[in-house]
Scaffold this motif. Structure first.
Motif, short mmCIF file in Angstrom:
data_model
loop_
_atom_site.label_atom_id
_atom_site.label_comp_id
_atom_site.label_asym_id
_atom_site.label_seq_id
_atom_site.Cartn_x
_atom_site.Cartn_y
_atom_site.Cartn_z
N GLU A 108 3.76 8.49 -3.93
CA GLU A 108 3.14 8.12 -2.90
C GLU A 108 4.25 7.54 -1.82
O GLU A 108 4.88 6.93 -2.30
CB GLU A 108 1.91 7.28 -3.07
N LYS A 110 4.81 6.58 2.48
CA LYS A 110 4.17 5.98 3.69
C LYS A 110 5.59 5.81 5.01
O LYS A 110 6.74 5.26 4.49
CB LYS A 110 3.57 4.71 3.91
N GLN A 176 0.12 6.13 7.52
CA GLN A 176 -1.02 6.74 6.27
C GLN A 176 -0.02 7.02 5.05
O GLN A 176 1.09 7.53 4.97
CB GLN A 176 -1.64 7.68 6.64
N TRP A 177 -0.61 6.57 3.74
CA TRP A 177 0.04 6.81 2.56
C TRP A 177 -0.19 8.59 2.37
O TRP A 177 -1.22 8.87 2.50
CB TRP A 177 -0.74 6.02 1.51
N GLN A 178 0.89 8.98 1.93
CA GLN A 178 0.85 10.31 1.68
C GLN A 178 1.17 10.56 0.13
O GLN A 178 1.94 9.96 -0.39
CB GLN A 178 1.93 11.10 2.66
#
Length: 259
Positions: A108, A110, A176-178
Motif C-alpha cells: 500500500e 500514499k 488516499q492509501w492505494q
C-alpha cells in the motif's frame, strides 16, 4: 395396460440411445479425481489487505528490519512515521534483505495530499519486482500520481515501466492509501545465460486488474531497449526518485513465496 407398455418401451429406447452416445469407453468419474497431495491449509487475513498465515511480513508499520539500502546493503535509512514508511530521497533506494523468485505481493502506498509538480515529477517512485543492481536495475511497476496528471502512458501509475501501459487508470486521489497486489513469475535462464522463459507479472491496482499476466521483454530501462540478464533470486526494491515533489509513503507490505 397398453399405456404402461408404451411407457416401458420408451424408457428402454431412451436407455439404448444413451448407451449408443456414451463416448467414455467405460471410464468412471473416479478415474479423473485427484486426492493427493492435499493443499496446505492457509488462514486468510481478517480483511482483503491483511496478511494470510503463510505470508512474510516485510513492513508492519513498526521498523525497517526487513529492509536494507540497495547500494551497499547497509540498514535502510528511510523513516517510519505514524505506522508508515516514508521515502528519504537523499538516502536512495531500499530493498528487502530476503531474496525472492516467484511470489504474491501486497503493498500500500500514499501520494501526499499536497503533492506538486507534473508528469514524472509528481509523486514518482517504483516497485521493482526483482532488483538486479543497486540503482534502478531490474523490473519496475511504476508508482506515480496519475489521478489527474498527464504523462506517457507506459510511464503512468501501474504501468510496467516503458513496456506496458495499464489496462485502465485506477488511480485514487492524492492523500488516499492505494493498493498494489502483484503476482510475479521470475524469468528462467539456461546455464549459458540465455533466456528459457520470460518474466510474467499480473497487477491489481486498487482492486482493478491493470496488468494481465504480461510477458516482459527484458528488464525495464529508462533509456534504451529492454534486455534480460541472468539471475536466480532477487530482492524486492522500492525507489527513491529524485524529483522535487514531496516523498510518498508505504505501509502493510507482505509477500507469499510461490516456489
Amino acid at each position: 395396460m397398453k399405456n404402461s407398455v408404451l411407457v416401458m418401451c420408451s424408457l428402454m429406447l431412451a436407455a439404448v440411445a444413451a448407451r449408443s452416445q456414451d463416448t467414455s469407453g467405460g471410464a468412471k468419474p473416479a478415474d479423473t479425481e485427484q486426492w493427493e497431495p492435499v493443499p496446505v491449509k492457509v488462514s486468510p487475513g481478517a480483511n482483503n489487505g491483511a496478511a494470510p498465515s503463510d505470508a512474510i511480513v516485510l513492513f508492519d508499520g513498526k521498523n525497517l528490519d526487513q529492509w536494507v539500502m540497495a547500494g551497499d546493503r547497509s540498514p535502510a535509512r528511510w523513516h517510519v512515521e505514524h505506522g508508515a514508511m516514508v521515502v528519504d530521497k537523499a538516502a536512495g533506494n531500499i530493498e528487502t534483505k530476503r531474496l525472492f523468485k516467484n511470489y504474491q505481493l501486497h503493498l500500500e502506498y500514499k501520494i501526499p495530499a499536497n503533492i506538486t509538480g507534473e508528469g514524472q515529477a509528481r509523486g514518482n517512485s517504483g516497485l521493482f519486482t526483482a532488483s538486479t543492481g543497486p540503482g534502478d536495475e531490474g523490473y519496475e511497476v511504476q508508482i506515480l500520481d496519475s489521478f489527474e496528471n498527464k504523462t506517457y502512458v507506459n510511464g503512468q501509475a501501474a504501468s510496467i515501466y516503458k513496456q506496458s501501459p495499464p489496462l485502465v487508470n485506477a488511480s485514487a486521489k492524492p492523500g488516499q492509501w492505494q493498493i498494489y497486489d502483484v503476482v510475479w513469475t521470475a524469468p528462467v535462464f539456461h546455464s549459458d545465460g540465455t533466456l528459457e522463459t520470460p518474466a510474467y507479472v499480473t497487477v491489481f491496482h486498487n482492486g482493478v486488474l491493470v496488468q494481465n499476466h504480461f510477458s516482459l521483454v527484458g528488464e525495464t530501462r529508462y533509456i534504451g531497449k529492454p534486455v534480460y540478464k541472468k539471475y536466480d533470486r532477487a530482492a524486492i526494491k522500492l525507489q527513491s526518485h529524485h524529483d522535487p515533489s514531496a516523498p510518498i509513503s508505504f505501509r502493510n507490505i507482505w509477500a507469499r513465496e510461490l516456489n
